[in-house]
Design a protein around this motif. Sequence first.
Motif, PDB file in Angstrom:
ATOM      1  N   PRO A 129      11.704  35.192 -17.475  1.00  0.00           N
ATOM      2  CA  PRO A 129      10.511  35.904 -17.955  1.00  0.00           C
ATOM      3  C   PRO A 129       9.391  34.909 -18.250  1.00  0.00           C
ATOM      4  N   LEU A 183       5.234  34.664 -19.949  1.00  0.00           N
ATOM      5  CA  LEU A 183       4.274  35.369 -20.799  1.00  0.00           C
ATOM      6  C   LEU A 183       3.060  35.824 -20.005  1.00  0.00           C
ATOM      7  N   ALA A 242       2.169  39.569 -19.631  1.00  0.00           N
ATOM      8  CA  ALA A 242       2.974  40.374 -20.557  1.00  0.00           C
ATOM      9  C   ALA A 242       2.223  40.553 -21.871  1.00  0.00           C
ATOM     10  N   ILE A 268       6.466  42.864 -24.673  1.00  0.00           N
ATOM     11  CA  ILE A 268       7.501  41.889 -25.050  1.00  0.00           C
ATOM     12  C   ILE A 268       8.343  42.445 -26.179  1.00  0.00           C
ATOM     13  N   HIS A 302      10.520  45.445 -25.149  1.00  0.00           N
ATOM     14  CA  HIS A 302      11.660  44.989 -24.342  1.00  0.00           C
ATOM     15  C   HIS A 302      12.749  44.378 -25.225  1.00  0.00           C
ATOM     16  N   LEU A 303      12.354  43.515 -26.148  1.00  0.00           N
ATOM     17  CA  LEU A 303      13.332  42.862 -27.024  1.00  0.00           C
ATOM     18  C   LEU A 303      14.045  43.860 -27.932  1.00  0.00           C
ATOM     19  N   GLU A 344       7.917  35.325 -28.962  1.00  0.00           N
ATOM     20  CA  GLU A 344       7.653  34.944 -27.573  1.00  0.00           C
ATOM     21  C   GLU A 344       8.733  34.002 -27.048  1.00  0.00           C
ATOM     22  N   TYR A 388      11.783  35.907 -26.108  1.00  0.00           N
ATOM     23  CA  TYR A 388      11.561  36.568 -24.818  1.00  0.00           C
ATOM     24  C   TYR A 388      11.726  35.582 -23.660  1.00  0.00           C
TER      25      TYR A 388
END
Length: 73
Positions: free
Chosen positions: A8, A10, A13, A18, A21-22, A64, A67
Amino acid sequence: MNQAKQKPTLEGATLEAILTHLVALYGWEEMAKQVNIRCFTSDPSIKSSLKFLRKTPWAREKVEQMYLHLGER
């Protein structure tokens, strides 16, 4: 041919994407273990978390990084 897992990035995104998704992947409880902030532990929501993360650079950076490390797992 084997396709390598794409890490992935950043780029492109949004913070909301982010975080969504997490949370879908780990859930709020695990997120709170990884990044111990109140908006993940006390009545968590995407909206309250985004508000806090946008104001708090160190917390945003931790999310971040979480991610970005998805591709390593």
